[in-house]
Write a protein that holds these residues in place. Structure first.
Motif: not given
Length: 459
Positions: A374-400
């Motif tokens: 769980y932690v390995s997968f979380t760390i892998f995805g978090s950097k991409y989610v962090n970047f997308l949050n920073g640029i407010s590219a949230l729609r896909l994350q919103f729907w999922t």
């Protein structure tokens, strides 16, 4: 001898001061945060066995479960602090100090209205709640648990208002200051609990007061010091409250709000599900594993935290080369931390015994294994989610995020009831429910930065 010492120090200074200003700022905060988090991890490692020995694993599980239930109310923030983080960075980049102060003042005002109202409502209904039945504990603990619930909820409401100052520090790419506030609260908690262990018998109420009042003291001090120092020009004032600014916070915050609900359901419901299906002692086992491998997540977060606001600035300036370079470094760090996590898994039983005391808590290998995955997968995805949050590219994350809580609970129940997968079901369900971070977020990042696509990818 002095020359040999000076050479490494000079090398470190040169490393820190190389690169763009945002990179230099990030490196300084990462190094400082690393030292602070080292203290934080050490205190956490001491606090867990200390609190378990002060009460017992079952009562500690009650504390954890009750904290999780109260944590559900975090979605009443409506994503405002995340909205403030992005709005602050944007206004600061434009040197618009007046707007910064208005956003800060308005955020404090709105959160105060929300959480004082929630506290008053809870004060009324708490007396009608049968916490003994809710948590499935003996009826003679009903009054004690009810009082503990009131303490925890009061702390929760107060800290949510006071923690705006940590959001400001992070938005200003000063994550080390935010970390220092948390560590100060931990230090006070540790001192108080050591005194309690030496002078009193095990008490859930004493434990609750120690773990709740200490962070509040640190946050109150931080609010006073911050707004009398560097951030004095942004100090919240009644005259600067502008509820028209709340619209901008709400528009961005509403998306974060839905995403937060998904996170709250996944992270806070785990303890409740475990308590009702396996007992509060197993809540302790699950949280031990979560905290153990969570140290790796905490370490990665030290490096990742400055990336959010730095991404906001870099993307606004179309500095894609800096973003690509940063992501490459985070990927290399992922590989290193995966190896560290694997070693932690191999030696987990030995470390549990050393950490908690032999035979204190029974933790099976498969629970640790799924915690590692769980932690390995979380760390892998978090950097991409962090970047997308920073640029407010949230729609896909919103729907999922709308569907992920349903998937999480359905998978957890299925694994527990039909596949008898035990407590590890909660880790497995979290992995399956977080497919956005694992699969979609990396694709979205690639489309925006590498392919320079817009449309659905950047909304």
């Amino acid at each position: 001898m002095l020359t040999r010492i000076a050479s490494p120090l000079k090398f470190v200074q040169q490393f820190i001061n190389q690169g763009q200003s945002r990179s230099i700022k990030a490196k300084k905060n990462i190094i400082t945060s690393f030292l602070i988090k080292g203290v934080s991890i050490s205190i956490s490692l001491v606090l867990v066995p200390l609190t378990i020995n002060y009460i017992n694993p079952s009562r500690y599980g009650i504390w954890l479960t009750l904290s999780s239930i109260v944590g559900w109310f975090s979605f009443f923030d409506i994503g405002l602090t995340h909205g403030l983080r992005n709005k602050y960075a944007e206004a600061k980049a434009n040197n618009d100090d007046s707007s910064v102060q208005m956003y800060i003042s308005t955020t404090y005002a709105v959160l105060t209205i929300i959480f004082v109202s929630l506290w008053l409502i809870f004060l009324i209904i708490n007396g009608f709640l049968d916490w003994a039945s809710i948590l499935k504990v003996p009826q003679d603990m009903k009054h004690e648990v009810s009082l503990l619930a009131m303490i925890v909820f009061t702390y929760f409401c107060a800290q949510f208002i006071l923690r705006v100052v940590t959001t400001i520090a992070i938005a200003d790419q000063q994550s080390a200051k935010s970390a220092m506030i948390d560590v100060l609260g931990q230090i006070i908690s540790l001192i108080v609990i050591v005194v309690l262990v030496k002078t009193t018998k095990g008490s859930l109420i004493n434990l609750g007061l120690a773990l709740c009042l200490s962070p509040l003291l640190a946050l109150i001090s931080a609010n006073i010091l911050f707004f009398k120092g560097k951030y004095e020009k942004y100090r919240p004032k009644f005259s600067k409250i502008n509820f028209s600014y709340a619209k901008g916070l709400f528009n961005l915050g509403l998306t974060f709000f839905i995403i937060q609900i998904a996170a709250v359901i996944q992270f806070e419901s785990a303890n409740i599900i475990i308590a009702r299906n396996f007992g509060t002692s197993e809540v302790t086992s699950y949280n031990i594993v979560y905290k153990y491998f969570g140290m790796v997540t905490m370490l990665f977060t030290i490096f990742l935290t400055p990336f959010w606001s730095a991404s906001t600035e870099a993307y606004a300036q179309r500095d894609f080369s800096w973003i690509k370079s940063s992501m490459k470094k985070y990927n290399l760090l992922n590989v290193l931390l995966f190896a560290v996590s694997l070693l932690m898994l191999v030696f987990s039983n030995y470390i549990y015994s050393l950490w908690l005391g032999k035979g204190k808590v029974d933790i099976g290998f498969w629970l640790s294994f799924w915690g590692f995955v769980y932690v390995s997968f979380t760390i892998f995805g978090s950097k991409y989610v962090n970047f997308l949050n920073g640029i407010s590219a949230l729609r896909l994350q919103f729907w999922t995020s709308i569907f992920s809580p349903v998937i999480y609970i359905a998978v957890a129940v299925l694994l527990i009831k039909y596949f008898k997968a035990g407590v590890a079901s909660l880790f497995i369900a979290s992995i399956i429910a977080n497919l956005y971070g694992i699969i979609m977020a990396p694709i979205q990042y690639y489309q925006i930065i590498v392919k320079n696509k817009k449309g659905i990818w950047t909304k």
